[in-house]
Design a protein around this motif. Structure first.
Motif, mmCIF file in Angstrom:
data_model
loop_
_atom_site.group_PDB
_atom_site.id
_atom_site.type_symbol
_atom_site.label_atom_id
_atom_site.label_comp_id
_atom_site.label_asym_id
_atom_site.label_seq_id
_atom_site.Cartn_x
_atom_site.Cartn_y
_atom_site.Cartn_z
ATOM 1 N N LYS A 31 29.982 47.635 22.841
ATOM 2 C CA LYS A 31 28.790 47.735 22.009
ATOM 3 C C LYS A 31 28.849 48.997 21.172
ATOM 4 O O LYS A 31 29.495 49.969 21.522
ATOM 5 C CB LYS A 31 27.533 47.758 22.874
ATOM 6 C CG LYS A 31 27.357 46.486 23.661
ATOM 7 C CD LYS A 31 26.034 46.362 24.374
ATOM 8 C CE LYS A 31 25.517 47.591 25.012
ATOM 9 N NZ LYS A 31 24.335 47.402 25.826
ATOM 10 N N SER A 34 23.440 52.904 20.234
ATOM 11 C CA SER A 34 22.061 52.471 20.393
ATOM 12 C C SER A 34 21.200 53.669 20.759
ATOM 13 O O SER A 34 21.568 54.461 21.626
ATOM 14 C CB SER A 34 21.954 51.407 21.486
ATOM 15 O OG SER A 34 20.595 51.120 21.746
ATOM 16 N N ASP A 37 19.853 52.977 24.624
ATOM 17 C CA ASP A 37 20.711 52.869 25.798
ATOM 18 C C ASP A 37 20.797 54.214 26.499
ATOM 19 O O ASP A 37 20.904 55.256 25.850
ATOM 20 C CB ASP A 37 22.119 52.415 25.404
ATOM 21 C CG ASP A 37 22.179 50.944 25.059
ATOM 22 O OD1 ASP A 37 21.238 50.222 25.441
ATOM 23 O OD2 ASP A 37 23.155 50.520 24.416
ATOM 24 N N PRO A 41 23.920 56.240 32.837
ATOM 25 C CA PRO A 41 23.188 55.150 33.511
ATOM 26 C C PRO A 41 22.788 55.439 34.951
ATOM 27 O O PRO A 41 21.777 54.941 35.418
ATOM 28 C CB PRO A 41 24.175 53.982 33.461
ATOM 29 C CG PRO A 41 25.123 54.309 32.368
ATOM 30 C CD PRO A 41 25.204 55.810 32.305
ATOM 31 N N THR A 48 17.947 59.047 26.845
ATOM 32 C CA THR A 48 18.500 58.302 25.721
ATOM 33 C C THR A 48 18.815 59.303 24.613
ATOM 34 O O THR A 48 18.354 60.450 24.653
ATOM 35 C CB THR A 48 17.490 57.256 25.218
ATOM 36 O OG1 THR A 48 16.339 57.939 24.709
ATOM 37 C CG2 THR A 48 17.085 56.302 26.325
#
Length: 132
Positions: A31, A34, A37, A41, A48
């Motif tokens: 990807k 963004s 995102d 994680p 973000t």
């Protein structure tokens, strides 16, 4: 005899489908960038790029005000259009508070995208540091 002929007729279509991406359905897709995102994680807080940019901007503004206070002590007090005596820190706080209200009102009334309230917030901050 008819079945192999049918398969031979479909073979170019199957090969064409695989070259156009149908053979990659189970593979992970890379990807692009963004704003929403998470950067890490597994971290406890969902950092973000947008939240990181906001916090870096706030701390950079505080660093600039610290340097200005060391260089020109006294806080640059003045009475603005609101009739308040404010210092540089007060004006930063008023501009950040107004920015949060601008963004919340924009999200309530309009929604996305958020480039327009960003411009309005920058104009608000210029006004606050210039006139308040």
């Amino acid at each position: 005899m008819r079945r192999p002929a049918t398969l031979m007729a479909l073979a170019p279509g199957i090969a064409s489908a695989q070259t156009q991406g149908w053979g990659n359905l189970g593979k992970p897709v890379e990807k692009g960038f963004s704003w929403t995102d998470p950067l890490w994680p597994d971290f406890w807080m969902a950092w973000t790029p947008a939240t990181l940019a906001v916090f870096v901007g706030i701390f950079a503004a505080m660093a600039v005000l610290t340097v200005l206070e060391i260089r020109y002590p006294g806080g640059d007090e003045r009475r603005g259009v609101l009739g308040l005596v404010t210092t540089r820190g007060d004006r930063l706080f008023i501009s950040l508070l107004g920015t949060s209200y601008i963004f919340m009102a924009w999200l309530w009334l309009v929604g996305m995208p958020l480039w327009w309230p960003l411009g309005l917030s920058l104009l608000w901050a210029v006004f606050v540091f210039w006139k308040v």
